[in-house]
Design an enzyme around this catalytic site. Structure first.
Site, PDB file in Angstrom:
ATOM      1  N   LYS A  45      35.240  32.460  31.144  1.00  0.00           N
ATOM      2  CA  LYS A  45      35.924  33.589  31.751  1.00  0.00           C
ATOM      3  C   LYS A  45      35.675  35.027  30.831  1.00  0.00           C
ATOM      4  O   LYS A  45      35.604  35.022  29.665  1.00  0.00           O
ATOM      5  CB  LYS A  45      37.518  33.425  31.433  1.00  0.00           C
ATOM      6  CG  LYS A  45      38.455  33.935  32.339  1.00  0.00           C
ATOM      7  CD  LYS A  45      39.414  33.530  33.005  1.00  0.00           C
ATOM      8  CE  LYS A  45      40.036  34.289  34.085  1.00  0.00           C
ATOM      9  NZ  LYS A  45      41.444  34.256  33.794  1.00  0.00           N
TER      10      LYS A  45
ATOM     11  N   GLU B   3      51.098  33.145  39.315  1.00  0.00           N
ATOM     12  CA  GLU B   3      50.600  32.778  37.835  1.00  0.00           C
ATOM     13  C   GLU B   3      51.639  33.207  36.861  1.00  0.00           C
ATOM     14  O   GLU B   3      52.176  34.047  36.933  1.00  0.00           O
ATOM     15  CB  GLU B   3      49.363  33.523  37.731  1.00  0.00           C
ATOM     16  CG  GLU B   3      48.009  33.254  38.357  1.00  0.00           C
ATOM     17  CD  GLU B   3      47.003  34.292  37.995  1.00  0.00           C
ATOM     18  OE1 GLU B   3      47.092  34.971  36.835  1.00  0.00           O
ATOM     19  OE2 GLU B   3      45.978  34.535  38.794  1.00  0.00           O
TER      20      GLU B   3
ATOM     21  N   GLU C 228      42.215  35.337  27.166  1.00  0.00           N
ATOM     22  CA  GLU C 228      41.708  34.887  28.708  1.00  0.00           C
ATOM     23  C   GLU C 228      41.100  33.524  28.815  1.00  0.00           C
ATOM     24  O   GLU C 228      41.175  32.697  29.636  1.00  0.00           O
ATOM     25  CB  GLU C 228      40.795  35.694  29.443  1.00  0.00           C
ATOM     26  CG  GLU C 228      41.165  37.280  29.667  1.00  0.00           C
ATOM     27  CD  GLU C 228      42.387  37.254  30.761  1.00  0.00           C
ATOM     28  OE1 GLU C 228      42.230  36.193  31.632  1.00  0.00           O
ATOM     29  OE2 GLU C 228      43.291  38.042  30.738  1.00  0.00           O
TER      30      GLU C 228
ATOM     31  N   GLU D 288      39.133  28.065  29.744  1.00  0.00           N
ATOM     32  CA  GLU D 288      37.892  28.418  30.732  1.00  0.00           C
ATOM     33  C   GLU D 288      36.856  29.167  29.568  1.00  0.00           C
ATOM     34  O   GLU D 288      37.174  30.356  29.513  1.00  0.00           O
ATOM     35  CB  GLU D 288      38.194  29.330  31.761  1.00  0.00           C
ATOM     36  CG  GLU D 288      39.062  28.560  32.944  1.00  0.00           C
ATOM     37  CD  GLU D 288      39.642  29.434  33.902  1.00  0.00           C
ATOM     38  OE1 GLU D 288      38.779  29.438  34.882  1.00  0.00           O
ATOM     39  OE2 GLU D 288      40.628  29.875  34.090  1.00  0.00           O
TER      40      GLU D 288
END
Length: 332
Positions: A307, A255, A313, A304
């Site tokens: 999340k 990642e 995030e 997202e």
């Protein structure tokens, strides 16, 4: 050798270099959103953008079905909440048979990530190595050991010291946890997966880390010979691996990303700069490991909206939920 043949060989070798560079880029597919495209649309988006690798965080059978015949290489995660169940050999065998063996004929599994960012003090820490061993054995029993390696994904908080990069070392608390795991990876020729985020290092230490150093835009090296924070972070992990006696274990960056909003330095402009520069940069190597490319998975395919955690995030997506690109990025 004729000049024409020499020219042809030069062209072919440069194509080879380009292909190797292109092959190193993957994108993580997180699905913590209630506004995201269908699994098939997602896989089609990977294909239409020439993204040849995907990381799935859990055995998402809809995604695995959509990946059949796609030729996209897959990191498949055993999520942390399933680790306990695969510390039992039978449980690991069932997991591999159901989610890997059943699809392996036409899905290109490359790695199984057994746990993600489990820390030495976590209740699950003792489960990682036995789970890893059992998944590895189950892969071998399924006759897939030539194709798939089992590993685990760590983050850089396991380092007790990371600067200068040559002094990188695992913390006292992490050393006894990570050493047997890395020894196991070395025995089986598997890489260590590492989530590497210059963004978080920058946000936590803005007084001593320049934005240009984090975004690959700094001109010239710093006093310890580094031009960017990504290389410094990766090489500090390599130095830590050397200090536990495993200099030959390769690191795959499982990642790396930059958010487009939510905190300091998080903007569409900065994130676009980071992703473009990272894609270009990982075609080569680091000062410690100059022979690239560095296999790297960008985080993440989409924003997202469900999340948990800090606002950033929810803003790591390369694409918007309507599949339009957030940045002008060429993945290959």
């Amino acid at each position: 050798m004729s000049p024409t043949l020499l020219l042809l060989l030069a062209v072919l070798s440069s194509i080879g270099v380009l292909l190797t560079g292109a092959e190193s880029i993957g994108v993580c597919y997180g699905a913590n959103g209630n506004d995201l495209p269908t699994r098939q649309e997602v896989v089609d988006l990977y294909k239409s953008n020439g993204i040849g690798k995907i990381r799935l965080y859990y055995p998402d059978e809809g995604a695995l079905q959509a990946l059949r015949g796609s030729n996209i290489e897959v990191i498949l995660g055993v999520p942390n909440d399933q680790l306990q169940s695969v510390t039992d050999a039978g449980g690991a065998s069932d997991w591999v048979n159901k989610y890997v063996k059943a699809y392996a004929g036409d899905v290109k599994f490359k790695y199984i990530a057994v746990g993600n960012e489990v820390h030495p003090a976590d209740a699950l820490a003792g489960s990682v190595l036995p789970a890893l061993q059992n998944i590895h054995n189950a892969i071998s029993s399924a006759n897939l050991q030539g194709q798939i390696k089992a590993s685990t994904a760590i983050d850089t908080t396991l380092l007790g010291n990371s600067y200068p990069p040559n002094d990188g070392v695992f913390s006292d608390g992490a050393s006894s946890y990570i050493t047997p795991i890395v020894n196991f990876l070395a025995e089986n020729g598997a890489p260590l997966l590492a989530n590497v985020y210059p963004y978080f290092a920058y946000v936590d230490n803005q007084q001593s880390i320049g934005l240009d150093y984090a975004l690959f835009t700094k001109q010239g090296n710093n006093e310890v010979g580094y031009q960017n924070l990504f290389d410094a972070s990766l090489d500090s992990l390599y130095a830590a691996l050397e200090k536990i006696g495993q200099p030959n274990v390769k690191i795959v960056v499982s990642e790396s990303g930059w958010p487009s909003e939510g905190d300091a330095g998080a903007s569409v402009e900065n994130a676009g700069t980071y992703y473009r520069n990272l894609i270009n940069h990982v075609k080569g190597g680091t000062p410690k490991r100059p022979d690239g490319p560095i296999e790297t998975y960008l985080f993440a395919m989409f924003d997202e909206n469900q999340k948990n955690g800090a606002e950033t995030e929810r803003h790591f997506g390369l694409f918007r939920p309507d599949k339009s690109p957030k940045y002008q990025v060429n993945f290959n």
